[in-house]
Every structure is written in C-alpha cells, then in structure tokens.
Motif scaffolding. Structure first.
Motif, PDB file in Angstrom:
ATOM      1  N   GLY A 101       0.616  -1.127   0.046  1.00  0.00           N
ATOM      2  CA  GLY A 101       0.042   0.038  -0.033  1.00  0.00           C
ATOM      3  C   GLY A 101       0.852   1.127   0.069  1.00  0.00           C
ATOM      4  O   GLY A 101       1.589   1.418   0.933  1.00  0.00           O
ATOM      5  N   LYS A 102       0.682   2.123  -1.065  1.00  0.00           N
ATOM      6  CA  LYS A 102       1.570   3.039  -1.109  1.00  0.00           C
ATOM      7  C   LYS A 102       1.145   4.237  -0.229  1.00  0.00           C
ATOM      8  O   LYS A 102       1.923   4.946   0.375  1.00  0.00           O
ATOM      9  N   SER A 103      -0.336   4.471   0.175  1.00  0.00           N
ATOM     10  CA  SER A 103      -0.568   5.364   1.220  1.00  0.00           C
ATOM     11  C   SER A 103      -0.233   5.099   2.376  1.00  0.00           C
ATOM     12  O   SER A 103       0.346   6.003   3.283  1.00  0.00           O
ATOM     13  N   ILE A 104      -0.075   3.855   2.968  1.00  0.00           N
ATOM     14  CA  ILE A 104       0.477   3.633   4.183  1.00  0.00           C
ATOM     15  C   ILE A 104       2.061   3.991   4.437  1.00  0.00           C
ATOM     16  O   ILE A 104       2.495   4.385   5.128  1.00  0.00           O
ATOM     17  N   ARG A 105       2.735   3.571   3.025  1.00  0.00           N
ATOM     18  CA  ARG A 105       4.216   3.661   3.270  1.00  0.00           C
ATOM     19  C   ARG A 105       4.554   5.318   3.229  1.00  0.00           C
ATOM     20  O   ARG A 105       5.299   5.603   4.136  1.00  0.00           O
ATOM     21  N   ASN A 106       3.660   5.817   2.328  1.00  0.00           N
ATOM     22  CA  ASN A 106       3.954   7.407   2.404  1.00  0.00           C
ATOM     23  C   ASN A 106       3.597   8.070   3.897  1.00  0.00           C
ATOM     24  O   ASN A 106       4.199   8.934   4.485  1.00  0.00           O
ATOM     25  N   PHE A 107       2.643   7.469   4.468  1.00  0.00           N
ATOM     26  CA  PHE A 107       2.035   7.987   5.785  1.00  0.00           C
ATOM     27  C   PHE A 107       3.243   7.922   6.962  1.00  0.00           C
ATOM     28  O   PHE A 107       3.323   8.677   7.925  1.00  0.00           O
ATOM     29  N   LEU A 108       3.758   6.306   6.891  1.00  0.00           N
ATOM     30  CA  LEU A 108       4.675   6.044   7.841  1.00  0.00           C
ATOM     31  C   LEU A 108       6.086   7.027   7.844  1.00  0.00           C
ATOM     32  O   LEU A 108       6.709   7.107   8.638  1.00  0.00           O
ATOM     33  N   ASP A 109       6.570   7.339   6.512  1.00  0.00           N
ATOM     34  CA  ASP A 109       7.570   7.968   5.947  1.00  0.00           C
ATOM     35  C   ASP A 109       7.574   9.296   6.339  1.00  0.00           C
ATOM     36  O   ASP A 109       8.688  10.086   6.289  1.00  0.00           O
TER      37      ASP A 109
END
Length: 609
Positions: A101-109
C-alpha cells in the motif's frame, strides 16, 4: 568355490528329500480307496482353505478398520492444521496488502511539521483502509509502528519507542527475520478481550531506500480459531503446541483464553494416539490427539452372520458335489474292473452300456474297441502275416526300381563324354565345348536336391547354361555378370539362380528375332543379399507382373502340386526352406523393354562356406 560346491550339495540334498516325500505321498494315495481320497481332497482342498480364508477375511476387516481409524485420526490432525494454516495465511496476505500500500508507506515515512498536518494525513489513510474491513472476522487488531518522531501515538499508529520494552518486540528483533508468527500471553491491564495472543509481525522494509524502521502487527482472532479447531476435532481431544506451550486446545480442563498458556508437560503422561508436526512461514507447531474412539466389536457383530453364511456355503456345497463326483467315478471303474478280469479268461465280452462322455466314458469305449481288436487280431493273424510278406516284396521291388533309375543318367553321361572326345579328335572344339557344358548341366540336374552350394559354384553352372543358349541364339544373345567378391561364399540351394535365368531365356526371348542381353548381379545392401536377374526381352504387362510376384512370394508345397509351371515356384519353396520365410521376390517389368527379378535374402539367415 568351496562355498559354491557346498550350496550345490545342499540344494541337491533338499531336492532329493522333497522327491522322497512326494514319492511317499504318491504311494500312500495309490493304496487308498477313491472314497478315502475324496475325503482327503475335501479336507485339504476345501475345508482347510475355507477356514484359512475366513481367518484372513476377519484379519483384513480388522486391519482395514485399524487403517480407517488411523486415517480418521490423520484427517482430524490435518483438518486442525488447515484451520490454523488458513488463518495464518489470510493474516500474512493482509500484511502483503499493507506492504504494497503506497498510502500507508507514505504516511509512515512523512516528516510532519505539526499535529494538524499529521491528523489530515491520518484521516486520508483510513479512507482507503479497505483491507481491514474485509478481514476483520479473521483479525482482532492491526497496529502499525514507525520510527518516525513526528508521528502522534494513537488509533492504530504508534512510534516504535513505545513498544521497545514489550516481549513480542524483543522476540521479533532477536529473531532477525522479516516475518514472525508469535504466540504470547499479554497481561496488560488495557486488554479488554483476550490475553492469549497469536500475532503476525512483519517488517515494512520497502524496496525504496528508507532509514525509518516500520513494522505491522496483526493480532489473530484467538476465539474464532479455537471455535474452528473444536469443530474439526469430532469428539477428539486436540492439543496444538508451540515450543513448550499448549497454544490451542479443546480439553474441558483448559483454563480459558483469559489465562496464560499451559505447559506442554500437561500431556506428557497422557495416552496420545497421534502426533503430527507442521510448519508455515517458519512457525513450527505440533498437534497431539487423544480420546478417539473406534468400536471394533460392532464391526465384527455386523459381519458375523455374513461370515458364518459364507463359511457354510463354502463347506457344504463342495461336500455334496464331491460325493456325487466320487460315486460317478467309482461305479464305472468297478464295472470296468469286472470286465478286465474276464479278459484274463480269454472272454472278450463287450460292456453293454458305456455311461457318460467324460474320460471314464471314453475309457469304457476304448475297452470295447480293444476287446474287439484283440478278437479280430486272433482271428486274422495268418492273414496279417501274408499281408506283411506282400509289403516286404513290394519294398524290395521299389528298391530295385530305384537302383535301375540311377543307371540311366550315368549311361547318358558316358555317351556325352564319348561324343565330346570324338569332337576333340575331329578338331570340332566348339561342339566339344557345348557337349561338355551340356554334360555338366545334366550331371548337376541329376544331383540338384542333394545339397547347398556356394554362389560362386552356382554362377559357374549358370555360365555353362548361358553359353549353351548363346550357341543356340548366336551373336544376338549376350550375358553379363556383376558379383561382389564377398558374396561368393554364401550358400544357397543349388539350381536356384539358373532356374530364374532359364525363365528369362525361355519367356523373355520367345518371339522370333527378339534377342538381347541377360544381366546377373549379386551384392549386399542393408543387411540383405540381393540377387538380380534382368533381361532385355519382351517384358510383361502390370497384371502379369503382380500375379507372378504374388505366386512366387506365396509359394508352398501345395502350390507346387496345383501348378503347371514348377520351375520358379520350386526354386522359391527351396529358398524359403533353407533361407527362412523372409525371402522376398520383387518383379519389375515393362512391355517390349524387359524384366528384372530381384531376390532379397536376410543375411542373418545365410551361411558361408
């Protein structure tokens, strides 16, 4: 060598001992009445096999039941393992969704500047949080952790520094793997559902380079898995163990999901019926089963009357049939014995009725035939002696005729030799040569069935014949030979080649003024010896070729008896006799052009001189 000799000696002794036992049994049986033999036959060939068969059937029933019991226990264990594996696989698939999931990755980074920016991003992530809604019946909780200092702890997102002292995180770090399935007991006061936990922990180490540590933790629905295991157990007590803990069980004495996992020592002294080990994603667990019940007694009771019925049918029916067989045999043999005693007194009375058409009935018929012939033999003894004398005289007469038939060829050979000598004396050398060739032909013809000859000898004989034909036809007739040198020593029946050459001369040049050339070719090719006789005569049409080819390839003794033309058929029969039935003859011909006969003989069927 000594050991081999000892083994041979031992085998001989064993065979000798067995032969001695068999001979004693034969002698013992020969001294018993047929009725007693029938009883022994019934005991050893019917009763004993029936008893053994029934024992084997009962043993197979019990063995099949035992096998079914084991298979049922294995199926229960596999079913429980499938419930656990299916739950873990679904959980791992959810981690794959999060991982991708790209949105999860961006949110955590992302490094957030203030709390408002963080909450806006937080709300945007949960708008696309469909994976949680689709899997909530399998998973009780999903939590993501990141080493991002700008994150605010809460909801389902926490900083990693908040879990560094928890046992499950320490075990994950210690294992140093990307994915860990870990059962543990959570004694936190904030837990409001279950304290027994089974979690799937995964690193979110994406392909893109990032210095921020991120993990996801999925807590499986412990209660749902326990219900599935209880449903698959089928009244069997099941223990699912990981390392030294019992992580799942349907044992009524289990302390419940609010209590810590029980130690594996609890089942150490239990009567375990089966143990199976499984592994999924590095999570190794064992399944123990006990209290599975299988009633062997009811199986035997259900089959009891069937077994008794089969036993009675197998024992009584053969007894009745053997009694009938014994009576059928003994009655007629006793009658035959009575009439055989009468023959000793030279009374050749016939048995009035020969009952039955079996072997004993045939024996009674043979007795009548024997008695009749013996009576006739005595009556016609003198007539028989006279017939024998007549046959002896006929044989002597045939031998004299055979001796006489041998005189004529030798007489003719001597006459031809005298003519040849007179021709030489008168310097008529061509005539002398032709007479010599004719003498050779006649001498060979007189001995043609005596033996095999080499191809080289057969070719010499053929040349003598062709030289006579050239003398007959003159310069309009020629012949040529082409022979592979290594073929000269092969043995073939005598007069075979010259028979086909003669046929070419007689039928190929049977039109006035039509002469030509005969070609003889012998060679090896593709494991066959080929003999070709070709002429430039008048040829044949297609129908004649196929008819002749068929008759030559199917030549037999019967065809010789029914054919007006014996030459080539005779040669073909002799070829098949000496060279095997695989001899094949092919004919190629065109009208007004000539004919070629090709004889193919398999080399392995030929001998060399």
């Amino acid at each position: 060598m000594m050991k081999d000799d000892q083994k041979v000696t031992q085998v001989r002794k064993t065979v000798k001992c067995l032969n001695s036992i068999i001979n004693k049994l034969h002698s013992n049986l020969n001294n018993r009445k047929i009725k007693n033999k029938t009883v022994l036959l019934y005991v050893f060939c019917v009763l004993v096999p029936v008893l053994v068969t029934n024992i084997v059937v009962i043993g197979n029933i019990l063995g099949a039941s035992s096998k079914e019991r084991k298979e049922n226990i294995d199926n229960i264990a596999n079913s429980v393992a499938h419930d656990i594996s299916s739950s873990l696989e679904n959980a791992v698939y959810v981690t794959y969704d999060i991982y991708a999931g790209k949105s999860i990755r961006n949110f955590l980074d992302t490094n957030y500047k203030n709390d408002i920016e963080y909450f806006r991003a937080y709300n945007g992530v949960f708008e696309n949080y469909i994976f949680y809604a689709s899997s909530k019946h399998l998973i009780s909780d999903i939590t993501l952790y990141s080493d991002n200092k700008s994150m605010i702890n809460g909801g389902r997102f926490y900083r990693i520094d908040t879990i560094q002292n928890q046992n499950w995180y320490k075990e994950f770090v210690k294992a140093n793997v990307d994915l860990l399935i870990y059962p543990y007991y959570n004694d936190s006061i904030y837990i409001n559902h279950t304290n027994r936990m089974l979690s799937v922990i995964r690193k979110l180490n994406y392909i893109e380079f990032s210095n921020i540590e991120k993990i996801v933790k999925l807590d499986l629905n412990y209660g749902k898995i326990s219900e599935a295991i209880d449903s698959s157990a089928f009244d069997t007590t099941v223990y699912v163990c990981y390392q030294n803990k019992i992580i799942f069980s349907n044992d009524p004495s289990d302390k419940g999901i609010k209590k810590d996992y029980e130690d594996i020592s609890k089942i150490a002294n239990m009567k375990i019926q089966n143990k199976k080990s499984y592994s999924i994603y590095g999570f190794d667990f064992d399944i123990y089963l006990k209290d599975y019940r299988y009633d062997y007694t009811s199986i035997l009771v259900n089959k009891f009357w069937l077994i008794i019925g089969l036993f009675l049918a197998d024992a009584i029916i053969p007894a009745i049939m053997l009694t009938l067989f014994s009576s059928s045999i003994t009655k007629r043999i006793l009658m035959l014995g009575k009439y055989m005693k009468m023959i000793k007194g030279e009374q050749f009375d016939l048995i009035p009725t020969t009952e039955g058409k079996d072997e004993i009935g045939e024996l009674l018929d043979d007795y009548n035939l024997m008695a009749t012939r013996m009576k006739n033999l005595i009556e016609y003894e003198y007539k028989s002696k006279l017939e024998q004398q007549e046959l002896h005289l006929a044989r002597q007469q045939a031998e004299l005729q055979a001796l006489y038939s041998q005189i004529n060829p030798h007489f003719i050979f001597n006459v031809l030799e005298s003519i040849r000598m007179h021709s030489v004396i008168k310097c008529e050398y061509e005539t002398s040569h032709m007479v010599e060739s004719l003498a050779k032909l006649m001498r060979k013809s007189a001995q043609w069935g005596s033996d095999l000859i080499t191809i080289e000898q057969e070719l010499e004989f053929t040349k003598d014949y062709l030289s006579l034909q050239k003398y007959r036809f003159g310069d309009g007739f020629n012949y040529k030979f082409r022979i592979q040198e290594n073929c000269n020593n092969y043995l073939i029946p005598s007069l075979v080649l010259v028979t086909f050459v003669e046929n070419s001369c007689v039928h190929g040049f049977n039109r006035e003024g039509h002469f030509g050339t005969i070609f003889v070719k012998v060679y090896e090719e593709n494991f066959y010896l080929f003999i070709e006789i070709e002429d430039t005569g008048i040829g044949m049409d297609e129908e004649q070729v196929r008819s002749l080819e068929k008759s030559l390839n199917e030549a037999s003794i019967d065809s010789l008896q029914n054919s007006a033309s014996l030459g080539m058929l005779n040669a073909c029969v002799r070829l098949k006799k000496y060279c095997g039935n695989q001899v094949k003859i092919t004919i190629e011909s065109e009208e007004h052009e000539g004919t070629c006969v090709i004889i193919a003989i398999l080399l392995e069927n030929l001998r060399r001189k």
